[in-house]
Design a protein around this motif. Structure first.
Motif, short mmCIF file in Angstrom:
data_model
loop_
_atom_site.label_atom_id
_atom_site.label_comp_id
_atom_site.label_asym_id
_atom_site.label_seq_id
_atom_site.Cartn_x
_atom_site.Cartn_y
_atom_site.Cartn_z
N VAL A 186 0.84 -1.21 0.00
CA VAL A 186 0.00 0.00 0.00
C VAL A 186 0.87 1.25 0.00
O VAL A 186 0.61 2.21 -0.73
CB VAL A 186 -0.95 0.01 1.22
CG1 VAL A 186 -1.62 1.37 1.38
CG2 VAL A 186 -2.01 -1.08 1.07
N SER A 220 2.17 2.05 -3.37
CA SER A 220 1.15 2.57 -4.30
C SER A 220 0.83 4.03 -4.04
O SER A 220 0.36 4.74 -4.94
CB SER A 220 -0.14 1.74 -4.18
OG SER A 220 -0.81 1.97 -2.97
N CYS A 221 1.08 4.50 -2.82
CA CYS A 221 0.80 5.89 -2.46
C CYS A 221 2.03 6.78 -2.61
O CYS A 221 1.90 8.00 -2.78
CB CYS A 221 0.31 5.99 -1.02
SG CYS A 221 -1.21 5.08 -0.68
N GLN A 245 1.67 6.90 -9.55
CA GLN A 245 0.85 5.74 -9.21
C GLN A 245 -0.46 6.18 -8.55
O GLN A 245 -1.53 5.62 -8.85
CB GLN A 245 1.60 4.80 -8.28
CG GLN A 245 2.73 4.03 -8.94
CD GLN A 245 3.46 3.16 -7.94
OE1 GLN A 245 4.36 3.63 -7.24
NE2 GLN A 245 3.09 1.92 -7.84
N ALA A 246 -0.37 7.16 -7.68
CA ALA A 246 -1.58 7.66 -7.01
C ALA A 246 -2.55 8.24 -8.03
O ALA A 246 -3.76 7.98 -7.97
CB ALA A 246 -1.21 8.70 -5.97
N THR A 282 -4.42 5.57 -9.84
CA THR A 282 -5.50 5.01 -9.01
C THR A 282 -6.69 5.95 -8.96
O THR A 282 -7.85 5.52 -9.03
CB THR A 282 -4.99 4.72 -7.58
OG1 THR A 282 -3.88 3.82 -7.65
CG2 THR A 282 -6.09 4.10 -6.73
N THR A 295 -12.00 6.62 -1.54
CA THR A 295 -10.57 6.73 -1.84
C THR A 295 -9.74 5.73 -1.04
O THR A 295 -8.86 5.06 -1.59
CB THR A 295 -10.07 8.17 -1.57
OG1 THR A 295 -10.82 9.08 -2.38
CG2 THR A 295 -8.59 8.30 -1.90
N PHE A 331 -7.35 2.38 -2.52
CA PHE A 331 -5.94 2.08 -2.26
C PHE A 331 -5.76 0.86 -1.36
O PHE A 331 -4.63 0.43 -1.13
CB PHE A 331 -5.26 3.29 -1.62
CG PHE A 331 -4.95 4.39 -2.60
CD1 PHE A 331 -3.73 4.43 -3.25
CD2 PHE A 331 -5.89 5.37 -2.89
CE1 PHE A 331 -3.44 5.43 -4.16
CE2 PHE A 331 -5.62 6.38 -3.80
CZ PHE A 331 -4.39 6.42 -4.44
N ALA A 340 -6.12 0.65 1.82
CA ALA A 340 -5.33 1.09 2.97
C ALA A 340 -6.10 0.97 4.28
O ALA A 340 -7.33 0.96 4.30
CB ALA A 340 -4.88 2.53 2.77
N LEU A 349 -5.30 6.62 5.76
CA LEU A 349 -4.75 7.54 4.78
C LEU A 349 -4.98 8.97 5.25
O LEU A 349 -6.02 9.28 5.84
CB LEU A 349 -5.43 7.40 3.41
CG LEU A 349 -5.10 6.19 2.53
CD1 LEU A 349 -5.91 6.27 1.23
CD2 LEU A 349 -3.62 6.11 2.23
N SER A 363 0.25 7.60 3.01
CA SER A 363 0.07 6.29 3.64
C SER A 363 0.67 6.22 5.04
O SER A 363 0.38 5.30 5.80
CB SER A 363 0.70 5.19 2.76
OG SER A 363 2.08 5.41 2.60
#
Length: 302
Positions: free
Chosen positions: A28, A31-32, A37-38, A41, A231, A235, A237, A240, A266
């Motif tokens: 995670v 990805s953030c 990448q963010a 998404t 959101t 992700f 998560a 966040l 993150s």
């Protein structure tokens, strides 16, 4: 190599991430971490965000500015705490300066559209919005009698008595401040009018003396709560910190105004939710008690 990564990450966490949580898996966090990448998404999940590009060559940012106009923001592709971020950029001179300063922090950079509006950090945990704060650049409020210098001293004394310096910084009288004031034909001896709001710097961050106001969730439009919870689900998560700008304010549905999500954090800096200059802070004890029960994969690896 794994031992080296763990030790390096431990050092970074202690040195630069005091007050930040660590409740998300390595997957995670990766990805953030990258703004590119963010943004991917955001786009895949129909989440409003700014148009932008990742660049190594500064000419890419120059071309983006010619196509989309100003204001813009330049920031490192990987980073946090607004380090290396410059906004709002309003002309090509400011753009080129920001391009090279941002690269001190990371070789690849981001150029994005910037929305003039109200700036919020929304903390979402365990699938729900748990705290909302509005963030302000450093400022003083005039009373028609005191100089800006005197107003700075008064505000710093208020912050000291409130015990806020455990999180935010005092207002400054540095060259940075005087140079910024000069752009509006002010100096430290100027006397602002009654209730006049005088910005001391452009950055909405705690380091130069910015402040936060706690916002009750009762004041947040229902559509906006749904968007933030959508959101965190996108992700995958556990927690966040979502940075969002809304043209009119968080009390108005994002569907009825311009709205952009800037980025997701993150490992959000949750400490600032405990130190609002205005409003009542949220009690997050139960939230973190629940997060503490989770087993986090790769928590000690960058």
């Amino acid at each position: 190599m794994k031992f080296l990564k763990k030790n390096l990450y431990s050092y970074i966490s202690k040195k630069f991430m005091d007050g930040c949580t660590n409740y998300n898996s390595l997957e995670v966090r990766k990805s953030c971490r990258s703004k590119e990448q963010a943004r991917d998404t955001f786009a895949a999940n129909d989440i409003p965000h700014a148009k932008g590009e990742i660049f190594l060559n500064p000419l890419t940012a120059h071309k983006f500015a010619k196509e989309h106009g100003f204001p813009l923001v330049i920031k490192p592709n990987v980073g946090g705490f607004s380090r290396g971020s410059y906004f709002p950029i309003k002309n090509f001179k400011e753009l080129w300066k920001a391009i090279f300063l941002a690269k001190i922090w990371w070789p690849t950079s981001v150029v994005e559209q910037y929305l003039e509006g109200k700036n919020y950090r929304v903390l979402v945990a365990n699938g729900k919005v748990v705290s909302v704060i509005e963030r302000f650049a450093p400022f003083v409020k005039g009373n028609g009698q005191n100089t800006i210098s005197e107003l700075i001293d008064e505000e710093n004394e208020i912050r000291r008595k409130m015990g806020l310096f455990g999180c935010m910084s005092p207002l400054q009288k540095s060259t940075q401040t005087t140079d910024f004031l000069a752009r509006s034909n002010y100096d430290l001896n100027s006397i602002p009018a009654e209730n006049e709001h005088v910005k001391l710097f452009h950055r909405i961050a705690l380091a130069p003396g910015g402040v936060v106001e706690a916002i009750s969730q009762k004041e947040v439009a229902a559509d906006n709560l749904v968007l933030m919870e959508k959101t965190i689900k996108a992700f995958g998560a556990n927690i966040l910190g979502i940075d969002v700008i809304l043209e009119k304010g968080i009390d108005v549905s994002h569907k009825d105004q311009k709205c952009i999500l800037l980025e997701v954090n993150s490992r959000p800096y949750v400490k600032m939710h405990d130190y609002p200059r205005y409003g009542e802070k949220d009690d997050l004890t139960a939230v973190f008690a629940e997060l503490e029960q989770l087993e986090i994969q790769g928590a000690d690896v960058f």
